[in-house]
Every structure is written in C-alpha cells, then in structure tokens.
Design a protein around this motif. Sequence first.
Motif, short mmCIF file in Angstrom:
data_model
loop_
_atom_site.label_atom_id
_atom_site.label_comp_id
_atom_site.label_asym_id
_atom_site.label_seq_id
_atom_site.Cartn_x
_atom_site.Cartn_y
_atom_site.Cartn_z
N CYS A 195 28.94 27.08 -48.39
CA CYS A 195 28.93 25.78 -47.71
C CYS A 195 27.77 25.67 -46.72
N LEU A 196 26.58 25.81 -47.17
CA LEU A 196 25.42 25.66 -46.28
C LEU A 196 25.16 24.17 -46.07
N PRO A 197 25.11 23.71 -44.82
CA PRO A 197 24.90 22.29 -44.56
C PRO A 197 23.56 21.80 -45.14
N PRO A 198 23.51 20.54 -45.53
CA PRO A 198 22.28 19.99 -46.12
C PRO A 198 21.03 20.18 -45.26
N GLU A 199 21.18 20.12 -43.93
CA GLU A 199 20.01 20.27 -43.07
C GLU A 199 19.42 21.68 -43.11
N GLU A 200 20.19 22.65 -43.64
CA GLU A 200 19.68 24.01 -43.77
C GLU A 200 19.22 24.32 -45.20
N GLN A 201 19.35 23.34 -46.08
CA GLN A 201 18.89 23.50 -47.46
C GLN A 201 17.43 23.05 -47.52
N VAL A 202 16.60 23.87 -46.90
CA VAL A 202 15.18 23.57 -46.75
C VAL A 202 14.36 24.65 -47.47
N PRO A 203 13.10 24.37 -47.74
CA PRO A 203 12.27 25.35 -48.45
C PRO A 203 12.27 26.75 -47.83
N GLY A 204 12.33 26.84 -46.51
CA GLY A 204 12.32 28.15 -45.85
C GLY A 204 13.54 28.99 -46.16
N ASN A 205 14.64 28.37 -46.59
CA ASN A 205 15.86 29.09 -46.94
C ASN A 205 16.07 29.18 -48.45
N ALA A 206 15.13 28.65 -49.22
CA ALA A 206 15.25 28.66 -50.68
C ALA A 206 15.00 30.06 -51.23
N ILE A 207 15.71 30.37 -52.30
CA ILE A 207 15.54 31.65 -52.99
C ILE A 207 14.69 31.39 -54.22
N SER A 208 13.54 32.02 -54.29
CA SER A 208 12.70 31.85 -55.47
C SER A 208 13.20 32.80 -56.56
N GLY A 209 12.95 32.43 -57.80
CA GLY A 209 13.37 33.26 -58.92
C GLY A 209 14.69 32.84 -59.52
N CYS A 210 15.24 31.74 -59.04
CA CYS A 210 16.50 31.22 -59.58
C CYS A 210 16.20 29.94 -60.37
N GLN A 211 16.88 29.78 -61.50
CA GLN A 211 16.74 28.54 -62.26
C GLN A 211 17.31 27.37 -61.47
N SER A 212 18.45 27.59 -60.85
CA SER A 212 19.09 26.58 -60.03
C SER A 212 18.50 26.62 -58.63
#
Length: 133
Positions: A32-49
């Motif tokens: 349940c990560l809030p939308p405001e924390e779903q930013v490029p700096g928290n993104a995991i690379s290497g995932c299809q999703s």
Amino acid sequence: MNSDRLIKNFSRCIDWEDKYLYIISLGEKFACLPPEEQVPGNAISGCQSKVWITVNVVDGKIELAGNSDAALVKGLVAMVIIVLSGKTPDQLLETDIKKIFADMGLALQLTPARNQGLESMIRTIYSQVQALS
C-alpha cells in the motif's frame, strides 16, 4: 504477519491456483504505497510491471513499503515486505530471502520475467540497506 506465518499459510494452499489467489490477497493487504511515493526515485527497474518500493529505518529497524500496477506482482511485493520488514539492517542482510522463496516453490511457478522482476526488487532492497549500514 511474519515470514513464518506467511510460509505456513502458503503451504496450506491446495494447489497453485490457490497460492496465486493467496499472493494476490497479500498484495491487497500489505502493498500500500501511497501514490505520492510512486515516483521514479522509488521505481524498481528490471520489472515488466511498474513497481515502487521504499526503504526506511525506523527505530533501528527496516520498514519497507511498496506497490505495483499488477495484482500478482503487488502480491510478490507484499511477500518481500512481510519477510524483510521489521528487521535490523544486519538481520535483513543475513536473511536469505531467495532460499525462503525457493523452499516455497515460488521460482518454479513464476514466469522468467516475474522471476527477474522479483530478483530486481530483492537486489535493490539489499543494495539500499547496505548503503544505510
């Protein structure tokens, strides 16, 4: 929920269809990560999703939060959070999460792309925790 409870509940599932449903339900409860924390700096690379994970230290213990735009991946994020959150950095780094998931038979049931994404999540978390130590 802790890793022992996760493993116990997972083993009670009758077949892989039940296990997938259980994984998806974990995502609904624990990823349940809030939308405001779903930013490029928290993104995991290497995932299809799309996957986002944050790593924080609270009172000397690692607290993870995450989310994904795909139901099954969101459940995998939740499983990682359950196994690794609440540990000290040293405890987390000593945890062989890959073995835990292998013992559950998870890797054999996921597609290669999902396994690669799971590996990327784990590698990113361990790398960030090492940087905190």
